[in-house]
Design an enzyme around this catalytic site. Sequence first.
Site, PDB file in Angstrom:
ATOM      1  N   LYS A   1       0.830  -1.216   0.000  1.00 32.90           N
ATOM      2  CA  LYS A   1       0.000   0.000   0.000  1.00 32.90           C
ATOM      3  C   LYS A   1       0.863   1.263   0.000  1.00 32.90           C
ATOM      4  O   LYS A   1       0.620   2.190  -0.765  1.00 32.90           O
ATOM      5  CB  LYS A   1      -0.927   0.038   1.233  1.00 32.90           C
ATOM      6  CG  LYS A   1      -1.875  -1.124   1.347  1.00 32.90           C
ATOM      7  CD  LYS A   1      -2.804  -0.977   2.541  1.00 32.90           C
ATOM      8  CE  LYS A   1      -2.110  -1.028   3.892  1.00 32.90           C
ATOM      9  NZ  LYS A   1      -1.502  -2.326   4.228  1.00 32.90           N
TER      10      LYS A   1
ATOM     11  N   ARG B   1      10.922  -1.482  11.365  1.00 34.40           N
ATOM     12  CA  ARG B   1       9.767  -1.216  12.233  1.00 34.40           C
ATOM     13  C   ARG B   1       9.686  -2.258  13.344  1.00 34.40           C
ATOM     14  O   ARG B   1       9.902  -3.442  13.102  1.00 34.40           O
ATOM     15  CB  ARG B   1       8.478  -1.264  11.398  1.00 34.40           C
ATOM     16  CG  ARG B   1       8.242  -0.029  10.593  1.00 34.40           C
ATOM     17  CD  ARG B   1       7.103  -0.176   9.628  1.00 34.40           C
ATOM     18  NE  ARG B   1       5.870  -0.727  10.201  1.00 34.40           N
ATOM     19  CZ  ARG B   1       4.700  -0.711   9.571  1.00 34.40           C
ATOM     20  NH1 ARG B   1       4.599  -0.185   8.359  1.00 34.40           N
ATOM     21  NH2 ARG B   1       3.619  -1.225  10.125  1.00 34.40           N
TER      22      ARG B   1
ATOM     23  N   ARG C   1      -9.548   0.807   8.661  1.00 38.82           N
ATOM     24  CA  ARG C   1      -9.158  -0.561   9.025  1.00 38.82           C
ATOM     25  C   ARG C   1     -10.268  -1.256   9.810  1.00 38.82           C
ATOM     26  O   ARG C   1     -10.118  -2.421  10.167  1.00 38.82           O
ATOM     27  CB  ARG C   1      -7.894  -0.520   9.882  1.00 38.82           C
ATOM     28  CG  ARG C   1      -6.600  -0.723   9.103  1.00 38.82           C
ATOM     29  CD  ARG C   1      -5.473  -0.622  10.113  1.00 38.82           C
ATOM     30  NE  ARG C   1      -4.262  -1.272   9.732  1.00 38.82           N
ATOM     31  CZ  ARG C   1      -3.198  -0.649   9.225  1.00 38.82           C
ATOM     32  NH1 ARG C   1      -3.237   0.632   8.973  1.00 38.82           N
ATOM     33  NH2 ARG C   1      -2.094  -1.322   8.978  1.00 38.82           N
TER      34      ARG C   1
ATOM     35  N   ARG D   1      -0.527  -9.172  13.237  1.00 39.10           N
ATOM     36  CA  ARG D   1      -1.071  -8.155  12.317  1.00 39.10           C
ATOM     37  C   ARG D   1      -1.878  -8.796  11.193  1.00 39.10           C
ATOM     38  O   ARG D   1      -2.899  -8.262  10.770  1.00 39.10           O
ATOM     39  CB  ARG D   1       0.076  -7.302  11.758  1.00 39.10           C
ATOM     40  CG  ARG D   1       0.622  -6.359  12.834  1.00 39.10           C
ATOM     41  CD  ARG D   1       1.977  -5.825  12.485  1.00 39.10           C
ATOM     42  NE  ARG D   1       1.951  -5.025  11.285  1.00 39.10           N
ATOM     43  CZ  ARG D   1       3.002  -4.877  10.470  1.00 39.10           C
ATOM     44  NH1 ARG D   1       4.140  -5.504  10.726  1.00 39.10           N
ATOM     45  NH2 ARG D   1       2.908  -4.113   9.417  1.00 39.10           N
TER      46      ARG D   1
ATOM     47  N   ARG E   1      11.857  -5.681   5.270  1.00 39.19           N
ATOM     48  CA  ARG E   1      11.510  -4.271   5.042  1.00 39.19           C
ATOM     49  C   ARG E   1      12.324  -3.305   5.907  1.00 39.19           C
ATOM     50  O   ARG E   1      12.580  -3.554   7.076  1.00 39.19           O
ATOM     51  CB  ARG E   1      10.015  -4.096   5.335  1.00 39.19           C
ATOM     52  CG  ARG E   1       9.500  -2.702   5.114  1.00 39.19           C
ATOM     53  CD  ARG E   1       8.039  -2.707   4.827  1.00 39.19           C
ATOM     54  NE  ARG E   1       7.227  -3.002   6.011  1.00 39.19           N
ATOM     55  CZ  ARG E   1       5.894  -3.001   5.992  1.00 39.19           C
ATOM     56  NH1 ARG E   1       5.252  -2.751   4.871  1.00 39.19           N
ATOM     57  NH2 ARG E   1       5.218  -3.274   7.081  1.00 39.19           N
TER      58      ARG E   1
END
Length: 214
Positions: free
Chosen positions: A13, A154, A87, A165, A121
């Site tokens: 996203k 993160r 969300r 998640r 990431r």
Amino acid sequence: MIIILMGAPGAGKGTQADFLVRSKGFKKIATGDILRRQIELGSAIGKQIEDIVNKGHLVSDDILLEVLRVSLREEAGKSIVLDGFPRTLGQAQWLSKQSDVAGVIHIDAEGEELVRRIEGRLICGTCHAVYHLREKPPRKEGICDRCASQLIVRKDDSRNKISVRLDTYENETAPVLNFYKELGKYFRVDGNRSTEQVSREIEALLGQLNFVTV
Ligand code: AMP
């Protein structure tokens, strides 16, 4: 007018929202970036949400609606791409009363692919650019190509938080897709393909929607 990018964590996203900012002049509102900034600043809200975000849970709708209210006011009259909001069904219902949502693009990627992407990431804490250790490494190790700030991992990108998640996404966020299907605003793209292929598909969709940025 608003375009929403939806998809599980790791679907891309943020990367695709950046593409729309660069190529179409959208303004991006990324709630995860806004919340992480508050945590970094140590603000009252930041302190309240730090533990929740780092554990991979959702922050309360009350806080999110306030964040969105402020951001939508700042970007009033512009073409906006939303990354990470809504969300929950409550957030989606609230948004439909505030603004005209032109379309919701669901970047649909498979579980294993999502984990693979999240695990490598890296993000820039300053400009929020997203990198990947193998797929999209920065030119200089640990340094953002765009603004030369330090890249970080993160806290919620660790393996045990990823599964929390993904479960949260399935239970709380996936039902929001049906809300938009019923409104006739739902569009799916195959998120398992390369970043460039997904960008092209999103671009074609916007053409179909007759979407003109202001
Ligand atoms: P993201 O950067 O979009 O993956 O968001 C990171 C984290 O911020 C999420 O795992 C949640 O803890 C929190 N967050 C971001 N957007 C929302 C939202 N719309 N509702 C609730 N929590 C959110």
